[in-house]
Design an enzyme around this catalytic site. Structure first.
Site, PDB file in Angstrom:
ATOM      1  N   HIS A   1      37.292  39.043  47.993  1.00  0.00           N
ATOM      2  CA  HIS A   1      36.886  39.652  46.719  1.00  0.00           C
ATOM      3  C   HIS A   1      37.580  38.953  45.538  1.00  0.00           C
ATOM      4  O   HIS A   1      36.936  38.629  44.537  1.00  0.00           O
ATOM      5  CB  HIS A   1      37.229  41.147  46.772  1.00  0.00           C
ATOM      6  CG  HIS A   1      37.004  41.909  45.516  1.00  0.00           C
ATOM      7  ND1 HIS A   1      36.126  42.977  45.441  1.00  0.00           N
ATOM      8  CD2 HIS A   1      37.551  41.796  44.275  1.00  0.00           C
ATOM      9  CE1 HIS A   1      36.136  43.460  44.205  1.00  0.00           C
ATOM     10  NE2 HIS A   1      36.994  42.773  43.482  1.00  0.00           N
ATOM     11  N   GLU A   2      38.888  38.709  45.690  1.00  0.00           N
ATOM     12  CA  GLU A   2      39.647  38.100  44.578  1.00  0.00           C
ATOM     13  C   GLU A   2      39.265  36.635  44.375  1.00  0.00           C
ATOM     14  O   GLU A   2      39.194  36.164  43.240  1.00  0.00           O
ATOM     15  CB  GLU A   2      41.160  38.234  44.816  1.00  0.00           C
ATOM     16  CG  GLU A   2      41.685  39.668  44.938  1.00  0.00           C
ATOM     17  CD  GLU A   2      41.202  40.604  43.852  1.00  0.00           C
ATOM     18  OE1 GLU A   2      40.975  40.157  42.708  1.00  0.00           O
ATOM     19  OE2 GLU A   2      41.021  41.804  44.142  1.00  0.00           O
TER      20      GLU A   2
ATOM     21  N   GLN B   1      40.462  38.125  35.736  1.00  0.00           N
ATOM     22  CA  GLN B   1      40.275  39.487  35.216  1.00  0.00           C
ATOM     23  C   GLN B   1      41.141  39.790  33.998  1.00  0.00           C
ATOM     24  O   GLN B   1      40.880  40.742  33.275  1.00  0.00           O
ATOM     25  CB  GLN B   1      40.595  40.519  36.316  1.00  0.00           C
ATOM     26  CG  GLN B   1      39.589  40.498  37.451  1.00  0.00           C
ATOM     27  CD  GLN B   1      40.007  41.454  38.538  1.00  0.00           C
ATOM     28  OE1 GLN B   1      40.784  41.116  39.414  1.00  0.00           O
ATOM     29  NE2 GLN B   1      39.508  42.679  38.485  1.00  0.00           N
TER      30      GLN B   1
ATOM     31  N   GLY C   1      44.351  44.388  44.434  1.00  0.00           N
ATOM     32  CA  GLY C   1      44.225  42.955  44.178  1.00  0.00           C
ATOM     33  C   GLY C   1      43.869  42.714  42.728  1.00  0.00           C
ATOM     34  O   GLY C   1      43.278  43.586  42.078  1.00  0.00           O
TER      35      GLY C   1
ATOM     36  N   HIS D   1      36.285  36.342  42.269  1.00  0.00           N
ATOM     37  CA  HIS D   1      36.569  36.431  40.827  1.00  0.00           C
ATOM     38  C   HIS D   1      36.858  35.050  40.241  1.00  0.00           C
ATOM     39  O   HIS D   1      36.422  34.740  39.130  1.00  0.00           O
ATOM     40  CB  HIS D   1      37.796  37.318  40.569  1.00  0.00           C
ATOM     41  CG  HIS D   1      37.499  38.787  40.522  1.00  0.00           C
ATOM     42  ND1 HIS D   1      36.622  39.349  39.612  1.00  0.00           N
ATOM     43  CD2 HIS D   1      37.991  39.824  41.238  1.00  0.00           C
ATOM     44  CE1 HIS D   1      36.588  40.660  39.796  1.00  0.00           C
ATOM     45  NE2 HIS D   1      37.403  40.979  40.783  1.00  0.00           N
TER      46      HIS D   1
ATOM     47  N   CYS E   1      36.523  47.720  42.127  1.00  0.00           N
ATOM     48  CA  CYS E   1      37.093  46.593  41.394  1.00  0.00           C
ATOM     49  C   CYS E   1      37.657  47.116  40.081  1.00  0.00           C
ATOM     50  O   CYS E   1      37.009  47.936  39.421  1.00  0.00           O
ATOM     51  CB  CYS E   1      35.999  45.562  41.126  1.00  0.00           C
ATOM     52  SG  CYS E   1      36.547  44.161  40.152  1.00  0.00           S
ATOM     53  N   LEU E   2      38.837  46.642  39.706  1.00  0.00           N
ATOM     54  CA  LEU E   2      39.444  47.110  38.451  1.00  0.00           C
ATOM     55  C   LEU E   2      38.604  46.701  37.239  1.00  0.00           C
ATOM     56  O   LEU E   2      38.734  47.314  36.183  1.00  0.00           O
ATOM     57  CB  LEU E   2      40.874  46.559  38.318  1.00  0.00           C
ATOM     58  CG  LEU E   2      41.858  47.062  39.372  1.00  0.00           C
ATOM     59  CD1 LEU E   2      43.224  46.397  39.193  1.00  0.00           C
ATOM     60  CD2 LEU E   2      41.990  48.581  39.320  1.00  0.00           C
TER      61      LEU E   2
HETATM   62 NI    NI Z   1      37.772  42.886  41.540  1.00  0.00          NI
END
Ligand code: NI
Length: 167
Positions: A133-134, A51, A46, A137, A91-92
């Site tokens: 989660h997204e 981000q 995701g 963000h 998470c990236l």
């Molecule tokens: Ni993330």
């Protein structure tokens, strides 16, 4: 297509609350395609526009093993329809760290697709967790916010040290 740079914790820009998308146009579709490519390359399941330092309410997710089921969700929202479950998340924007977070195992999602059409569907398990989660963000929230301050501080210091070494 282009690979985009992903902001990393504790970059303060990750705390920006994204604004709603007013118009789904070619520019937004291109951005979503670049985000999908960036997510696959990372690799991740995701990615939120926040981000990549674009503060608009757009997320892409793909929890399939073959990376062939991408979802583009514009202005995504959800209602909880399930129960709490714990899942080990990463998470990236917090590379290298995985911690247990409690979220809901079933949600009813509403959003626009890449054509600007209204979508509504039920998401369960990993897809439900990923979408929660997204969407966090987009509200400037990260999974580390659910951890103890001790754990969060430890991760922050280690990543800050790593970012200094990379400069
Ligand atoms: Ni993330």
């Amino acid at each position: 297509m282009a690979l985009l740079e992903i902001l990393e914790y504790p970059d303060p820009r990750l705390r920006t609350v994204a604004r709603r998308v007013e118009k789904v146009d070619d520019e937004l579709r291109q951005l979503a395609q670049d985000m999908i490519e960036t997510m696959y390359e990372a690799p991740g399941i995701g990615l939120a526009a926040s981000q990549i330092n674009v503060h608009r309410r757009l997320i892409v997710v793909d929890v399939s093993e073959e990376q062939n089921e991408p979802h583009i969700l514009v202005n995504p929202e959800y209602e909880v329809t399930g129960a709490l479950m714990e899942y080990q998340e990463g998470c990236l924007s917090v590379p290298g760290y995985y911690e247990k977070v409690t979220r809901f195992d079933k949600i009813q999602v509403s959003a626009l697709n890449e054509q600007g059409e209204a979508l509504a569907f039920e998401a369960t398990d990993l897809l439900a967790i990923c979408i929660q989660h997204e969407i966090d963000h987009l509200d400037g929230k990260l999974f580390v916010d659910y951890l103890s301050s001790l754990k969060r501080t430890r991760i922050k210091k280690k990543l800050e040290k790593q970012h200094k070494l990379e400069q």
